[in-house]
Design an enzyme around this catalytic site. Structure first.
Site, mmCIF file in Angstrom:
data_model
loop_
_atom_site.group_PDB
_atom_site.id
_atom_site.type_symbol
_atom_site.label_atom_id
_atom_site.label_comp_id
_atom_site.label_asym_id
_atom_site.label_seq_id
_atom_site.Cartn_x
_atom_site.Cartn_y
_atom_site.Cartn_z
ATOM 1 N N THR A 237 -31.514 -8.728 60.740
ATOM 2 C CA THR A 237 -32.081 -10.059 60.502
ATOM 3 C C THR A 237 -32.543 -10.713 61.801
ATOM 4 O OG1 THR A 237 -31.405 -12.330 59.939
ATOM 5 C CG2 THR A 237 -29.646 -10.819 60.452
ATOM 6 N N ASP A 238 -33.474 -11.657 61.676
ATOM 7 C CA ASP A 238 -33.905 -12.406 62.867
ATOM 8 C C ASP A 238 -32.770 -13.252 63.440
ATOM 9 O OD1 ASP A 238 -33.851 -14.424 60.915
ATOM 10 O OD2 ASP A 238 -35.937 -15.043 61.197
ATOM 11 N N GLU A 239 -31.719 -13.488 62.631
ATOM 12 C CA GLU A 239 -30.633 -14.358 63.109
ATOM 13 C C GLU A 239 -29.857 -13.726 64.259
ATOM 14 O OE1 GLU A 239 -28.573 -16.600 60.183
ATOM 15 O OE2 GLU A 239 -30.212 -16.416 58.738
ATOM 16 N N TYR B 154 -21.897 -15.089 60.413
ATOM 17 C CA TYR B 154 -22.805 -14.149 59.738
ATOM 18 C C TYR B 154 -23.666 -13.405 60.758
ATOM 19 C CZ TYR B 154 -27.155 -12.637 57.480
ATOM 20 O OH TYR B 154 -28.252 -11.909 57.090
ATOM 21 N N LYS C 52 -23.862 -9.387 61.793
ATOM 22 C CA LYS C 52 -25.096 -8.591 61.672
ATOM 23 C C LYS C 52 -25.506 -8.009 63.025
ATOM 24 C CE LYS C 52 -27.431 -8.089 58.556
ATOM 25 N NZ LYS C 52 -27.424 -7.021 57.516
#
Ligand code: NAD
Ligand code: TYD
Length: 341
Positions: A124-126, A149, A153
């Site tokens: 994810t971009d997060e 989260y 990831k």
């Protein structure tokens, strides 16, 4: 080809299964899913009688189970969508995020190593953390996650890369932007705001609502993953998004306009702790594989909102069920103005 799609009953996984079977009808797809609150058989309601699709209800952190299923179905490729995925849930109860996202991914890597399988991991971009104005994340940027989260990831993403470097395992990674579209669980912003607006309930906008996200249509994420599976270089990471952001308030305006509701439904509520201000990715590396997004973010959000208006059969049972407990815990005090950081 025989594919193991972990998390295939979730939002993006189910869209990917539907897309893949339409484009590659001779392939066999085994959905491997624990069926948590976010994993729903009905997300693939139209496909269960296909002879090309199988469901195994199990946990990716269960190594023996993953190994047995891969052997029994002669799996050649694992695509790992399975994860705990909601930032607010990771603030309320973070440990399961480590168990599934880190340990679960690690188990898949071990089985892939043992059986000689390719693994594609959905990141994810997060993982980049929040991005200052003027910069767009590129794949070589260092990771700086800021929520439980995102941290889980990022750990998974780095384990996948470590298995390529250390063992030469054939892996690829895609880092997706915020996705919107059909079958997204209503805890996420766009389906939450759409279903609240349809029900005439308040839209709880965190803080000033000027946080920026790239709201990409899930269809474009699926075609991006396909491009990497078919043409990507082994060991490489690819960003997948539109490369264009909007503020949450702009997203809310699109949702309200699409559903013919007015902005009296908008309520600013106390912010999410550690809320990332801006995500923004450069997607040129994926474009070089011949991929191009079909939807701009405005159209992606509008089409998603419309889908919720047209598919109450899907979300009403969720909203009337266990979701209510989460909603109460997450929003009751916020909407009353009683929440404190
Ligand atoms: P989702 O929450 O809708 O679905 C997750 C799926 O994984 C569910 O079917 C759930 O039952 C399953 N699952 C959870 N724990 C499991 C376990 N231990 N074993 C097996 N299955 C398990 O999530 P989503 O939005 O479809 O996201 C899919 C992937 O894409 C995730 O890895 C997520 O981090 C990533 N991603 C999501 C977005 C987004 O905007 N939604 C953006 C970028 C990346
Ligand atoms: P979300 O869909 O949870 O995705 P992420 O946090 O992974 O980007 O949220 C998207 C944006 O919307 C994010 O900036 C947080 C904001 N948001 C709200 O303002 N109110 C809400 O009730 C939710 C769920 C999100």
């Amino acid at each position: 080809m025989n594919l193991l799609i972990t998390g295939g009953c979730g939002f993006i996984g189910s869209n990917f299964v539907r897309y893949w079977l339409a484009m590659h009808p001779d392939d066999r797809v085994v959905v491997y899913d624990k069926l948590t609150y976010a994993g729903r058989r009905e997300n693939l309601h139209d496909l269960w009688n296909s002879s090309q699709l199988f469901l195994v209800e199990a946990d990716i952190a269960d190594q023996e189970s993953v190994r047995n299923v891969c052997r029994a179905h002669q799996i050649e490729l694992i695509v790992n969508f399975a994860a705990e995925t909601h930032v607010d849930q990771s603030i309320l109860g973070p440990l399961v995020f480590t168990e599934t996202n880190v340990r679960g991914t690690h188990v898949l890597l071990e089985v892939a190593r043992e059986l000689g399988l390719r693994l594609h991991h959905i990141s994810t971009d997060e993982v980049y953390g929040h991005i200052p104005d003027g910069h767009q994340s590129v794949e070589t940027d260092s990771l700086a996650p800021r929520s439980p989260y995102a941290a889980s990831k990022a750990a998974a993403d780095q384990l996948v890369q470590a298995y390529f470097i250390t063992y030469g395992l054939p892996v690829t990674i895609t880092r997706g932007a915020n996705n919107v579209g059909p079958y997204q669980y209503p805890e996420k912003a766009v389906p939450l705001f759409s279903t609240n607006a349809i029900l005439g309930e308040l839209l709880p906008v965190y803080g000033d609502g000027r946080q920026m996200r790239d709201y990409a249509h899930v269809y474009d994420h699926c075609t991006g993953i396909e491009a990497v599976l078919l043409r990507g270089d082994i060991g490489e990471v690819y960003n997948v998004g539109t490369g264009r952001e909007m503020t949450n308030l702009q997203m809310v305006d699109i949702v309200l306009e699409t559903l013919a509701k007015d902005d009296s439904l908008v309520q600013h509520v106390i912010d999410r702790p550690g809320h990332d201000r801006r995500y923004s990715m450069n997607v040129d590396k994926l474009r070089k594989l011949g991929w191009e997004p079909k939807y701009d973010p405005r159209r992606a959000v509008a089409e998603a909102a419309r889908w919720y208006a047209e598919n109450r059969w899907w979300w009403e049972p969720i909203r009337n069920g266990e979701f209510q407990e989460y909603y109460e815990r997450q929003y009751a005090a916020r909407l009353d103005g009683k929440a404190e950081r």
